[in-house]
Enzyme design. Structure first.
Site, PDB file in Angstrom:
ATOM      1  N   LYS A   1       1.385  -0.035  15.157  1.00  0.00           N
ATOM      2  CA  LYS A   1       2.796  -0.128  15.548  1.00  0.00           C
ATOM      3  C   LYS A   1       3.169  -1.341  16.412  1.00  0.00           C
ATOM      4  O   LYS A   1       4.346  -1.685  16.522  1.00  0.00           O
ATOM      5  CB  LYS A   1       3.192   1.145  16.334  1.00  0.00           C
ATOM      6  CG  LYS A   1       3.302   2.372  15.463  1.00  0.00           C
ATOM      7  CD  LYS A   1       4.578   2.364  14.641  1.00  0.00           C
ATOM      8  CE  LYS A   1       4.523   3.294  13.478  1.00  0.00           C
ATOM      9  NZ  LYS A   1       4.265   2.630  12.187  1.00  0.00           N
TER      10      LYS A   1
ATOM     11  N   PRO B   1      -3.911   0.480  18.890  1.00  0.00           N
ATOM     12  CA  PRO B   1      -3.625   0.013  17.527  1.00  0.00           C
ATOM     13  C   PRO B   1      -3.776   1.063  16.421  1.00  0.00           C
ATOM     14  O   PRO B   1      -3.462   0.769  15.256  1.00  0.00           O
ATOM     15  CB  PRO B   1      -4.620  -1.141  17.319  1.00  0.00           C
ATOM     16  CG  PRO B   1      -5.667  -0.971  18.358  1.00  0.00           C
ATOM     17  CD  PRO B   1      -5.074  -0.224  19.488  1.00  0.00           C
TER      18      PRO B   1
ATOM     19  N   TYR C   1      -8.997   5.715   7.576  1.00  0.00           N
ATOM     20  CA  TYR C   1      -9.098   6.098   8.990  1.00  0.00           C
ATOM     21  C   TYR C   1     -10.105   7.251   9.049  1.00  0.00           C
ATOM     22  O   TYR C   1      -9.841   8.325   8.509  1.00  0.00           O
ATOM     23  CB  TYR C   1      -7.751   6.576   9.517  1.00  0.00           C
ATOM     24  CG  TYR C   1      -6.703   5.481   9.690  1.00  0.00           C
ATOM     25  CD1 TYR C   1      -5.948   5.018   8.607  1.00  0.00           C
ATOM     26  CD2 TYR C   1      -6.462   4.911  10.945  1.00  0.00           C
ATOM     27  CE1 TYR C   1      -4.990   4.028   8.772  1.00  0.00           C
ATOM     28  CE2 TYR C   1      -5.497   3.922  11.116  1.00  0.00           C
ATOM     29  CZ  TYR C   1      -4.769   3.477  10.025  1.00  0.00           C
ATOM     30  OH  TYR C   1      -3.826   2.492  10.191  1.00  0.00           O
TER      31      TYR C   1
ATOM     32  N   TYR D   1       4.236   6.539  10.061  1.00  0.00           N
ATOM     33  CA  TYR D   1       3.376   5.407   9.688  1.00  0.00           C
ATOM     34  C   TYR D   1       4.187   4.300   9.009  1.00  0.00           C
ATOM     35  O   TYR D   1       4.003   3.116   9.301  1.00  0.00           O
ATOM     36  CB  TYR D   1       2.233   5.885   8.789  1.00  0.00           C
ATOM     37  CG  TYR D   1       1.127   4.874   8.634  1.00  0.00           C
ATOM     38  CD1 TYR D   1       0.154   4.712   9.626  1.00  0.00           C
ATOM     39  CD2 TYR D   1       1.056   4.057   7.504  1.00  0.00           C
ATOM     40  CE1 TYR D   1      -0.851   3.766   9.495  1.00  0.00           C
ATOM     41  CE2 TYR D   1       0.047   3.107   7.363  1.00  0.00           C
ATOM     42  CZ  TYR D   1      -0.903   2.972   8.367  1.00  0.00           C
ATOM     43  OH  TYR D   1      -1.898   2.028   8.239  1.00  0.00           O
TER      44      TYR D   1
ATOM     45  N   HIS E   1       0.843  -1.203   0.000  1.00  0.00           N
ATOM     46  CA  HIS E   1       0.000   0.000   0.000  1.00  0.00           C
ATOM     47  C   HIS E   1       0.876   1.250   0.000  1.00  0.00           C
ATOM     48  O   HIS E   1       1.757   1.392   0.842  1.00  0.00           O
ATOM     49  CB  HIS E   1      -0.918   0.004   1.228  1.00  0.00           C
ATOM     50  CG  HIS E   1      -2.113  -0.880   1.064  1.00  0.00           C
ATOM     51  ND1 HIS E   1      -3.262  -0.739   1.808  1.00  0.00           N
ATOM     52  CD2 HIS E   1      -2.344  -1.909   0.211  1.00  0.00           C
ATOM     53  CE1 HIS E   1      -4.156  -1.644   1.419  1.00  0.00           C
ATOM     54  NE2 HIS E   1      -3.606  -2.376   0.467  1.00  0.00           N
TER      55      HIS E   1
HETATM   56  P1  RFL Z   1       1.757 -11.752  21.689  1.00  0.00           P
HETATM   57  O1  RFL Z   1       1.322 -11.819  20.283  1.00  0.00           O
HETATM   58  O2  RFL Z   1       0.744 -11.392  22.723  1.00  0.00           O
HETATM   59  O3  RFL Z   1       2.390 -13.170  22.031  1.00  0.00           O
HETATM   60  C1  RFL Z   1       2.698 -13.568  23.367  1.00  0.00           C
HETATM   61  C2  RFL Z   1       2.644 -15.082  23.431  1.00  0.00           C
HETATM   62  O4  RFL Z   1       3.034 -15.523  24.719  1.00  0.00           O
HETATM   63  C3  RFL Z   1       2.169 -16.566  25.144  1.00  0.00           C
HETATM   64  N1  RFL Z   1       2.224 -16.614  26.624  1.00  0.00           N
HETATM   65  C4  RFL Z   1       2.914 -17.558  27.306  1.00  0.00           C
HETATM   66  N2  RFL Z   1       3.634 -18.618  26.905  1.00  0.00           N
HETATM   67  C5  RFL Z   1       4.221 -19.405  27.851  1.00  0.00           C
HETATM   68  N3  RFL Z   1       4.076 -19.176  29.193  1.00  0.00           N
HETATM   69  C6  RFL Z   1       3.359 -18.128  29.649  1.00  0.00           C
HETATM   70  N4  RFL Z   1       3.232 -17.914  30.958  1.00  0.00           N
HETATM   71  C7  RFL Z   1       2.734 -17.263  28.674  1.00  0.00           C
HETATM   72  N5  RFL Z   1       1.949 -16.142  28.764  1.00  0.00           N
HETATM   73  C8  RFL Z   1       1.663 -15.776  27.517  1.00  0.00           C
HETATM   74  C9  RFL Z   1       0.833 -16.166  24.556  1.00  0.00           C
HETATM   75  O5  RFL Z   1      -0.058 -17.268  24.436  1.00  0.00           O
HETATM   76  C10 RFL Z   1       1.237 -15.616  23.198  1.00  0.00           C
HETATM   77  O6  RFL Z   1       1.271 -16.595  22.197  1.00  0.00           O
HETATM   78  O7  RFL Z   1       2.967 -10.750  21.886  1.00  0.00           O
HETATM   79  P2  RFL Z   1       4.190 -10.353  20.886  1.00  0.00           P
HETATM   80  O8  RFL Z   1       4.812 -11.574  20.310  1.00  0.00           O
HETATM   81  O9  RFL Z   1       4.997  -9.374  21.635  1.00  0.00           O
HETATM   82  O10 RFL Z   1       3.467  -9.617  19.652  1.00  0.00           O
HETATM   83  C11 RFL Z   1       2.847  -8.353  19.806  1.00  0.00           C
HETATM   84  C12 RFL Z   1       1.672  -8.216  18.846  1.00  0.00           C
HETATM   85  O11 RFL Z   1       0.829  -9.354  18.990  1.00  0.00           O
HETATM   86  C13 RFL Z   1       0.851  -6.930  19.074  1.00  0.00           C
HETATM   87  O12 RFL Z   1       1.693  -5.855  19.399  1.00  0.00           O
HETATM   88  C14 RFL Z   1       0.025  -6.533  17.826  1.00  0.00           C
HETATM   89  O13 RFL Z   1      -0.970  -7.491  17.546  1.00  0.00           O
HETATM   90  C15 RFL Z   1      -0.621  -5.166  18.016  1.00  0.00           C
HETATM   91  N6  RFL Z   1      -1.512  -4.773  16.912  1.00  0.00           N
HETATM   92  C16 RFL Z   1      -1.003  -4.231  15.745  1.00  0.00           C
HETATM   93  N7  RFL Z   1       0.324  -4.101  15.571  1.00  0.00           N
HETATM   94  C17 RFL Z   1       0.824  -3.646  14.383  1.00  0.00           C
HETATM   95  O14 RFL Z   1       2.047  -3.504  14.256  1.00  0.00           O
HETATM   96  N8  RFL Z   1       0.022  -3.316  13.321  1.00  0.00           N
HETATM   97  C18 RFL Z   1      -1.327  -3.421  13.407  1.00  0.00           C
HETATM   98  O15 RFL Z   1      -2.009  -3.156  12.413  1.00  0.00           O
HETATM   99  C19 RFL Z   1      -1.894  -3.859  14.661  1.00  0.00           C
HETATM  100  N9  RFL Z   1      -3.219  -3.984  14.802  1.00  0.00           N
HETATM  101  C20 RFL Z   1      -2.895  -4.936  17.031  1.00  0.00           C
HETATM  102  C21 RFL Z   1      -3.731  -4.513  15.950  1.00  0.00           C
HETATM  103  C22 RFL Z   1      -3.477  -5.506  18.160  1.00  0.00           C
HETATM  104  C23 RFL Z   1      -4.842  -5.650  18.224  1.00  0.00           C
HETATM  105  N10 RFL Z   1      -5.345  -6.271  19.375  1.00  0.00           N
HETATM  106  C24 RFL Z   1      -6.225  -7.371  19.340  1.00  0.00           C
HETATM  107  C25 RFL Z   1      -4.733  -5.987  20.651  1.00  0.00           C
HETATM  108  C26 RFL Z   1      -5.098  -4.635  16.019  1.00  0.00           C
HETATM  109  C27 RFL Z   1      -5.667  -5.181  17.158  1.00  0.00           C
HETATM  110  C28 RFL Z   1      -7.169  -5.231  17.211  1.00  0.00           C
HETATM  111  C1  PHB Z   2      -5.661  -4.218  10.852  1.00  0.00           C
HETATM  112  O1  PHB Z   2      -5.723  -4.472   9.639  1.00  0.00           O
HETATM  113  O2  PHB Z   2      -5.998  -5.061  11.699  1.00  0.00           O
HETATM  114  C2  PHB Z   2      -5.220  -2.890  11.298  1.00  0.00           C
HETATM  115  C3  PHB Z   2      -4.768  -1.978  10.370  1.00  0.00           C
HETATM  116  C4  PHB Z   2      -4.361  -0.704  10.772  1.00  0.00           C
HETATM  117  C5  PHB Z   2      -4.391  -0.372  12.119  1.00  0.00           C
HETATM  118  C6  PHB Z   2      -4.831  -1.299  13.054  1.00  0.00           C
HETATM  119  C7  PHB Z   2      -5.251  -2.561  12.644  1.00  0.00           C
HETATM  120  O3  PHB Z   2      -4.011   0.870  12.509  1.00  0.00           O
END
Ligand code: RFL
Ligand code: PHB
Length: 393
Positions: free
Chosen positions: A299, A295, A203, A387, A72
């Site tokens: 990032k 989110p 957005y 971004y 994109h």
């Molecule tokens: P995770 O993915 O939470 O993984 C942690 C893992 O540890 C396990 N765990 C354990 N394992 C063993 N023993 C224990 N005691 C444990 N406790 C926990 C868990 O089961 C899990 O598998 O952390 P990690 O690896 O640091 O990754 C971070 C990302 O997941 C997170 O920052 C992103 O998803 C945030 N996020 C976004 N980030 C972006 O860069 N771009 C995006 O577009 C974006 N959109 C989002 C998002 C997060 C969202 N939510 C649901 C919070 C959109 C949403 C809606």
């Molecule tokens: C997503 O596709 O899940 C998404 C994209 C952009 C954001 C957050 C989440 O800022």
């Protein structure tokens, strides 16, 4: 069991760290509390910075990403019926972002790790219970696997277990500082079997609240609505969700939101959080275990990637030279980038959402901010640079 680096958590941070260490010739073991199917189904992020794509490519984990990822070159801001496109490469010397779901990265990294007979062990259903003596030369992770308590003795422990994990809570309270902000709203997220109604992400800032139109593929849309924190998703029928999305995305001129079957819904509270430092003795925190961003700036996943790149480089340097210099600098190096992402995510969140108690004065300030981005190349470039991602230091 014994290993050089004990990795707690098999999310993107833990899995990528294992891949980077394995390629640097460093032993590690990954402990993941959930089962494989659960980890591979968890719907999360969708936007990868150029630097994140480059890292995945360099470690041989981008075969499907290169085929299926959608590049994109812009995002759209909508407010007051206006649409404004932020050109990403134009303002950043050619950089763009890639739409490729976090779940797909996780699937790719798991498949690679399990396919390699010499690859590091990856234990599912292995819950870390405690990290003992993290400030000694041989920390021990106690974990439960297949109904039995076991120990993993390590040279280093990487806490990649997310915000609800045990790693960050292992550090004594008098050795840390935490910084936190909770927002008075959440995101209702939906996944829908309908082609996206846009070529690039939208957005939208609306008087009724924020909305985001994202996507997962040419046939699957990902959409989000700002809702109150106490929302019960049962109150949101598919029809109500589509009606509210259509209202918030409304724009002057020809445009329609296509509707389709909703296949999943989720509710995400919005939070900013940082724990400093990101190291305690031989325990290193990475990803959501150390910091959370709302989110809106896309990032979180990208920060998890930059943390583990920095950590893998420091561990490899120590492995090759015996020097602890990069390990000693790990926390400060990461935190500089983390705080830039915190600042940008806060800015995007506060500019695009409406607080329940927001005043008309604050409404006008938000619109003036958006108008500034729409009319000033400098303001637009500032958004674009953040971004697409700041350079890895
Ligand atoms: P995770 O993915 O939470 O993984 C942690 C893992 O540890 C396990 N765990 C354990 N394992 C063993 N023993 C224990 N005691 C444990 N406790 C926990 C868990 O089961 C899990 O598998 O952390 P990690 O690896 O640091 O990754 C971070 C990302 O997941 C997170 O920052 C992103 O998803 C945030 N996020 C976004 N980030 C972006 O860069 N771009 C995006 O577009 C974006 N959109 C989002 C998002 C997060 C969202 N939510 C649901 C919070 C959109 C949403 C809606
Ligand atoms: C997503 O596709 O899940 C998404 C994209 C952009 C954001 C957050 C989440 O800022």
């Amino acid at each position: 069991m014994r290993t050089t680096v004990g990795i707690i958590g098999g999310g993107p941070a833990g899995l990528l760290l294992a891949r980077l260490l394995h390629r640097a010739g460093i032993d590690c073991v990954v402990l993941e509390s959930r089962d494989r199917a659960y980890v591979e189904r968890r719907q999360r992020a969708g936007i990868l910075e150029q630097g994140t794509v480059d890292v995945l490519r360099a470690c041989g984990a981008s075969e499907r990403l290169d085929r299926e990822g959608l590049t994109h070159h812009g995002i759209e801001l909508r407010f007051e019926g206006r649409a404004h496109r932020v050109d990403l490469p134009g303002a950043t010397g050619g950089k763009s972002v890639t739409v490729y779901a976090q779940t797909e990265i996780v699937k790719d990294l798991i498949a690679l790790q399990l396919a390699d007979p010499a690859g590091p062990p990856l234990l599912f259903g292995a819950e870390a219970l405690a990290i003992e003596k993290p400030d000694s030369a041989a920390p021990v992770v106690r974990f439960r696997h297949e109904g039995r308590e076991q120990t993993l003795t390590c040279d280093f422990v990487a806490g990649c277990d997310g915000f609800h994990g045990i790693a960050r809570r292992t550090v004594p309270a008098d050795r840390i500082r935490t910084f936190e902000r909770a927002y008075p709203y959440s995101w209702l997220g939906v996944l829908a079997d309908v082609p996206p109604s846009c070529k690039e992400l939208i957005y939208a800032r609306h008087q009724r609240g924020f909305a985001l139109h994202s996507m997962r593929s040419p046939r699957v849309s990902r959409l989000y609505l700002q809702v109150p924190n106490d929302t019960d998703t049962a109150d949101w029928s598919d029809e109500r969700i589509w009606d509210e999305l259509a209202t918030r995305f409304a724009v002057d001129g020809e445009w329609a939101l296509e509707r389709g079957p909703i296949t999943a819904t989720s509710l995400t509270p919005m939070r900013s959080f940082v724990q400093e430092p990101m190291r305690h003795g031989r325990l290193f925190l990475a990803g959501d275990a150390a910091h959370i961003v709302p989110p809106t700036g896309a990032k979180g996943l990208n920060l998890a990637v930059s943390d583990v790149v920095t950590l893998a480089r420091a561990l490899a340097h120590h492995h090759q030279t015996g020097s602890t210099e990069l390990l000693d600098g790990y926390s400060a190096t990461c935190l500089r980038r983390v705080w830039q992402a915190e600042r940008f995510s806060y800015f995007m969140t506060e500019t695009l959402h409406r607080r329940p108690d927001q005043s008309p004065f604050e409404d006008r300030l938000q619109l003036a901010q958006l108008d500034r981005i729409a009319t000033s190349p400098t303001a637009s470039a500032e958004l674009a640079e953040n971004y697409v991602g700041l350079p890895l230091s």
